[in-house]
Design a protein around this motif. Structure first.
Motif, PDB file in Angstrom:
ATOM      1  N   THR A   1      53.674  -6.790   2.962  1.00 51.81           N
ATOM      2  CA  THR A   1      52.724  -6.509   4.040  1.00 51.81           C
ATOM      3  C   THR A   1      51.631  -5.565   3.571  1.00 51.81           C
ATOM      4  O   THR A   1      50.443  -5.775   3.857  1.00 51.81           O
ATOM      5  N   ILE A   2      52.028  -4.526   2.839  1.00 50.05           N
ATOM      6  CA  ILE A   2      51.046  -3.574   2.323  1.00 50.05           C
ATOM      7  C   ILE A   2      50.080  -4.282   1.378  1.00 50.05           C
ATOM      8  O   ILE A   2      48.865  -4.049   1.406  1.00 50.05           O
ATOM      9  N   ARG A   3      50.608  -5.170   0.533  1.00 48.72           N
ATOM     10  CA  ARG A   3      49.733  -5.953  -0.348  1.00 48.72           C
ATOM     11  C   ARG A   3      48.707  -6.729   0.465  1.00 48.72           C
ATOM     12  O   ARG A   3      47.503  -6.728   0.146  1.00 48.72           O
ATOM     13  N   ALA A   4      49.154  -7.398   1.519  1.00 48.85           N
ATOM     14  CA  ALA A   4      48.242  -8.209   2.329  1.00 48.85           C
ATOM     15  C   ALA A   4      47.193  -7.349   3.024  1.00 48.85           C
ATOM     16  O   ALA A   4      46.009  -7.700   3.061  1.00 48.85           O
ATOM     17  N   LEU A   5      47.605  -6.212   3.594  1.00 51.79           N
ATOM     18  CA  LEU A   5      46.649  -5.324   4.262  1.00 51.79           C
ATOM     19  C   LEU A   5      45.591  -4.827   3.287  1.00 51.79           C
ATOM     20  O   LEU A   5      44.396  -4.786   3.598  1.00 51.79           O
ATOM     21  N   PHE A   6      46.043  -4.427   2.100  1.00 56.83           N
ATOM     22  CA  PHE A   6      45.148  -3.857   1.102  1.00 56.83           C
ATOM     23  C   PHE A   6      44.138  -4.892   0.613  1.00 56.83           C
ATOM     24  O   PHE A   6      42.922  -4.661   0.629  1.00 56.83           O
ATOM     25  N   VAL A   7      44.629  -6.040   0.192  1.00 57.95           N
ATOM     26  CA  VAL A   7      43.739  -7.049  -0.373  1.00 57.95           C
ATOM     27  C   VAL A   7      42.838  -7.652   0.699  1.00 57.95           C
ATOM     28  O   VAL A   7      41.646  -7.888   0.476  1.00 57.95           O
ATOM     29  N   SER A   8      43.383  -7.882   1.889  1.00 58.63           N
ATOM     30  CA  SER A   8      42.586  -8.489   2.948  1.00 58.63           C
ATOM     31  C   SER A   8      41.476  -7.567   3.438  1.00 58.63           C
ATOM     32  O   SER A   8      40.484  -8.033   4.003  1.00 58.63           O
ATOM     33  N   SER A   9      41.619  -6.263   3.210  1.00 64.89           N
ATOM     34  CA  SER A   9      40.561  -5.326   3.626  1.00 64.89           C
ATOM     35  C   SER A   9      39.341  -5.406   2.721  1.00 64.89           C
ATOM     36  O   SER A   9      38.281  -4.873   3.057  1.00 64.89           O
ATOM     37  N   ALA A  10      39.481  -6.057   1.562  1.00 62.25           N
ATOM     38  CA  ALA A  10      38.409  -6.059   0.562  1.00 62.25           C
ATOM     39  C   ALA A  10      37.258  -6.967   0.996  1.00 62.25           C
ATOM     40  O   ALA A  10      37.464  -8.008   1.633  1.00 62.25           O
ATOM     41  N   ARG A  11      36.058  -6.551   0.626  1.00 61.21           N
ATOM     42  CA  ARG A  11      34.853  -7.344   0.862  1.00 61.21           C
ATOM     43  C   ARG A  11      33.944  -7.247  -0.363  1.00 61.21           C
ATOM     44  O   ARG A  11      33.969  -6.261  -1.095  1.00 61.21           O
ATOM     45  N   TRP A  12      33.140  -8.268  -0.566  1.00 61.68           N
ATOM     46  CA  TRP A  12      32.159  -8.240  -1.641  1.00 61.68           C
ATOM     47  C   TRP A  12      31.007  -7.318  -1.271  1.00 61.68           C
ATOM     48  O   TRP A  12      30.580  -7.265  -0.102  1.00 61.68           O
ATOM     49  N   THR A  13      30.502  -6.583  -2.248  1.00 59.80           N
ATOM     50  CA  THR A  13      29.354  -5.717  -2.009  1.00 59.80           C
ATOM     51  C   THR A  13      28.101  -6.576  -1.809  1.00 59.80           C
ATOM     52  O   THR A  13      28.078  -7.775  -2.109  1.00 59.80           O
ATOM     53  N   ALA A  14      27.052  -5.920  -1.317  1.00 61.18           N
ATOM     54  CA  ALA A  14      25.781  -6.631  -1.134  1.00 61.18           C
ATOM     55  C   ALA A  14      25.282  -7.189  -2.458  1.00 61.18           C
ATOM     56  O   ALA A  14      24.723  -8.293  -2.521  1.00 61.18           O
ATOM     57  N   ARG A  15      25.488  -6.437  -3.548  1.00 60.22           N
ATOM     58  CA  ARG A  15      25.047  -6.898  -4.858  1.00 60.22           C
ATOM     59  C   ARG A  15      25.823  -8.144  -5.291  1.00 60.22           C
ATOM     60  O   ARG A  15      25.251  -9.093  -5.837  1.00 60.22           O
ATOM     61  N   MET A  16      27.137  -8.166  -5.055  1.00 60.95           N
ATOM     62  CA  MET A  16      27.935  -9.335  -5.408  1.00 60.95           C
ATOM     63  C   MET A  16      27.473 -10.561  -4.630  1.00 60.95           C
ATOM     64  O   MET A  16      27.387 -11.670  -5.171  1.00 60.95           O
ATOM     65  N   ARG A  17      27.146 -10.365  -3.368  1.00 67.01           N
ATOM     66  CA  ARG A  17      26.757 -11.495  -2.524  1.00 67.01           C
ATOM     67  C   ARG A  17      25.384 -12.048  -2.889  1.00 67.01           C
ATOM     68  O   ARG A  17      25.040 -13.166  -2.485  1.00 67.01           O
ATOM     69  N   LEU A  18      24.613 -11.292  -3.670  1.00 64.63           N
ATOM     70  CA  LEU A  18      23.328 -11.808  -4.135  1.00 64.63           C
ATOM     71  C   LEU A  18      23.508 -13.020  -5.055  1.00 64.63           C
ATOM     72  O   LEU A  18      22.561 -13.785  -5.267  1.00 64.63           O
TER      73      LEU A  18
END
Length: 765
Positions: free
Chosen positions: A513-530
């Motif tokens: 569960t902790i693994r899922a919470l941690f990884v699912s909270s991640a988002r790409w930065t604005a620079r990555m999304r470029l």
């Protein structure tokens, strides 16, 4: 003052004003700091330079009106004494104009950025408005770094932007109290003499509380040992909590790597920690299990065995919540193209609890491995990073472990240092390896954390520089207190700190569960999304997953439930397979879990067509089967595979169950088209033992999509060779997040009421 813009018509939160005094006269500023008027900065007059005093003021719409009335009252009203109203204030003012960035500048004038391109700025934000500024800045081409300095009234961040972009953000978002030139980097502390470094250690210790907790969480470093001599480490690392995989090995760190990771896993990067004067509370502790000998190296065929021996040695201390942290990888197995190796398979066994002296599931973090800087030119480093020769090293492809890559927000070089940072802020760290394999193996890395940057100065290759690294503890204390470190080892230590702090908040949750919470909270930065096109399709996300995984974890999001955003957590078990009633060649699927989610139906209907984002994460630990035939198939490597499905807007319970059951027996699982708003899609979601996807749809549609199923697909436990499959149940964790964005809603309150009557149904298929 009529020349000032109409704040209401321009939809501005207020306006920054530069108030100039009269040359040679003092300026009275008391009237500039009142309700709706905030005095931010006063620069005294300099008669020798014929420069009047200046004040910078932030005024709301009412504040501007109030200031205008003060001027009008001065012109039209007199006190009984005959002196005009507000005379002290108005008579000391020579001019009022809308302020530019220089009016907020607190560093020496010559340090104000002269170049046209994007540069780093130190931005001082009002605490009450900081989050709104940070959230809105990315849309205005202002990249905000992850590090924060907190003071009683301010939060300080590093922003990278052009002058024009930052000026627009300051004007539209407000909340900025001052601007300055970033000056302190890791090399500043690294270059100090030992006595100075010791003073900074004492300062940090004086602000740090190692909380007395009966059952704390532990970061267990599987590395080269850790030195207890360092005052920042000793309170968190008991004498009895240093172990070694081999009884003949010592437990001391004679190389330095383990002690460096220990400092990061306790305090994070010490550079921002030294600049903040706020108290620090440490709830977690350290363990050390040496798995790398002081001399020589482990034979390749023993890498999995020595890792198991290190974990076994640590677990002799008893049952604890441990974050096993492995920042050691090998290139001897490359190219593996994502397929399991003996070391990664053993890591999967250890996480699943089918190996080791204790039969328990384990939370394991592993670094992605580091690139050789000699391979890089000075331009387009991402092309080199994406090359197959730069693939993630074994055992980081393990399904059950959290693989940590590196990105960077380090791009500030001290004045006078020649060269420029190689990686842009918010993009892949040059040292981080990437995935090169096809989509049927797990997404790796899972997340990225700060790993430092490299400097370009002249011909290739680029170089490392302390200013673009992280500051941490040195094993040589008291000869030296600090050193610098980077790459994916540093990123993994930062991830260990973050995920262990999260587990300390929720100690009742499983490792899955902790693994899922941690990884699912991640988002790409604005620079990555470029790197995405304007309207990305599902296939366009492939390069982002291979470089950054799911992005940078956000611990506030992982912990968050607010009025307009919430997270639901389910921990459950499932028995995926049973013997065939007809005596078939293989076992058959046994059951699925159907969850009737406690959706905030009324709140969602009230939002009508407003877009709402749903994010789902499903986490389980598989038992691996790395036999040669299984190496080419995700359905033969994993003991079991689980998938999640959501009902469609007009699909009732019976139709939803029938749709899944009808196609569940297909080898690859349900093959029906789910082109109904999911962002990543089946090819990216249905891999590994952690599946994450999100969809965005009108709130009224989501109100009708309240059924979520977890069901099995093929795995090696389904083969006839496995006896008594009905006795093999497995755990899984399901994380469901709803986010309505900035709109005002009461999602949380309605769900809280609905949870009291939550009905979780078990359906046989």
């Amino acid at each position: 003052m009529d020349y000032l813009p109409d704040i209401s018509a321009a939809a501005l939160p207020g306006i920054y004003l530069e108030v100039e005094g009269r040359t040679g006269e003092p300026m009275i500023t008391a009237g500039l700091n009142a309700s709706d008027l905030t005095l931010l900065r006063v620069e005294p007059s300099r008669p020798a330079a014929n420069q009047p005093a200046r004040a910078t003021v932030f005024a709301t719409e009412e504040g501007v009106a109030k200031l205008r009335r003060k001027v009008e009252d001065f012109a039209g009203k007199e006190r009984k004494s005959g002196r005009p109203y507000n005379a002290d204030l108005v008579q000391s003012i020579g001019a009022i104009v809308e302020a530019g960035l220089r009016a907020l500048w607190r560093s020496p004038p010559q340090r104000f950025p002269a170049q046209e391109g994007a540069v780093p700025w130190e931005v001082w934000l009002d605490k009450a408005q900081a989050q709104a500024f940070i959230a809105g800045a990315a849309e205005l081409d202002v990249a905000i770094g992850a590090d924060r300095l907190e003071f009683p009234e301010d939060i300080v961040v590093i922003a990278t932007a052009t002058r024009d972009a930052l000026a627009l953000a300051v004007r539209r978002l407000a909340g900025v109290r001052a601007l300055a030139a970033p000056t302190v980097t890791a090399d500043y502390f690294d270059a100090m003499d030992p006595d100075e470094q010791a003073d900074w250690v004492d300062n940090l210790l004086g602000r740090t509380t190692f909380e007395a907790i009966d059952d704390p969480n532990y970061v267990t470093l599987l590395d080269r040992g850790v030195s207890r001599a360092h005052p920042l480490i000793e309170p968190a690392l008991a004498v009895a909590d240093r172990h070694a995989a081999h009884p003949a090995w010592g437990v001391e760190d004679i190389v330095g790597h383990g002690t460096q990771l220990a400092g990061l896993s306790l305090f994070g990067d010490l550079t921002p920690a030294f600049q903040s004067m706020l108290p620090i509370r440490l709830r977690h502790r350290l363990e050390s299990a040496k798995i790398i000998p002081d001399a020589g190296h482990n034979p390749h065929h023993l890498l999995g065995a020595v890792t198991r021996a290190g974990i076994n040695a640590a677990e002799t201390a008893g049952v604890r919540r441990r974050t096993f942290t492995l920042a050691s990888t090998t290139e001897d197995d490359t190219p593996h193209d994502g397929a399991p190796t003996s070391w990664s398979s053993e890591l999967d066994q250890l996480a699943a609890g089918v190996s080791g002296i204790v039969a328990t599931q384990r939370l394991v973090l592993v670094s992605a491995g580091n690139s050789d800087q000699n391979r890089f030119g000075n331009h387009d480093y991402l092309t080199t990073s994406d090359h197959a020769d730069n693939e993630i090293e074994s055992p980081a492809q393990a399904w059950n472990a959290v693989c940590v890559g590196a990105y960077t927000e380090k791009n500030v070089l001290p004045a006078g240092v020649p060269g420029t940072p190689l990686a842009p802020i918010g993009d892949l760290a040059p040292s981080s390896r990437t995935a090169s394999w096809s989509s049927h193996w797990p997404i790796k890395p899972d997340v990225v954390m700060e790993g430092g940057n490299w400097i370009v100065n002249g011909p290739p290759p680029p170089m490392k520089h302390p200013a673009l690294s992280l500051l941490t503890t040195d094993r040589q204390y008291p000869l030296r207190a600090f050193t610098t470190v980077g790459e994916t080892s540093a990123a993994t230590a930062l991830a260990a700190r973050a995920i262990t702090e999260l587990w300390s908040d929720y100690p009742e949750l499983w490792p899955e569960t902790i693994r899922a919470l941690f990884v699912s909270s991640a988002r790409w930065t604005a620079r990555m999304r470029l790197h995405l096109p304007a309207s990305p399709g599902k296939g366009h996300y492939g390069p982002l997953f291979k470089r950054y995984g799911y992005g940078v974890p956000d611990m506030e999001r992982a912990r968050r439930s607010a009025s307009n955003a919430l997270t639901l957590i389910v921990q459950d078990r499932i028995t995926p397979y049973r013997e065939s009633d007809t005596g078939g060649a293989d076992h058959v699927h046994n059951e699925m879990r159907l969850f009737e989610l406690p959706w905030p139906v009324e709140a969602l209907r009230a939002l009508v067509a407003h877009p709402v984002r749903l994010r789902v994460a499903l986490s389980t630990f598989i038992a691996p089967n790395p036999s040669e035939p299984a190496r080419g198939s995700k359905f033969r490597y994993a003991s079991h595979n689980l998938r999640f499905k959501l009902n469609r807007p007009n699909e009732d319970r019976a139709a939803f169950i029938a749709r899944i059951s009808k196609v569940e027996e297909e080898p690859g699982g349900p093959a029906f088209d789910e082109n109904d708003g999911w962002t990543f899609g089946r090819n990216r979601r249905d891999v590994g033992s952690l599946q994450i996807d999100e969809l965005t749809c009108p709130a009224s549609d989501l109100a009708r999509r309240n059924l979520l199923a977890v069901h099995p697909v093929a795995g090696w436990w389904k083969t006839r060779a496995v006896l008594n499959p009905n006795e093999r149940s497995v755990r899984f964790a399901l994380i469901v997040e709803i986010d309505a964005g900035e709109v005002e809603s009461e999602l949380y309150a309605e769900v809280q009421s609905a949870i009291e009557v939550l009905n979780l149904a078990e359906i046989a298929v």
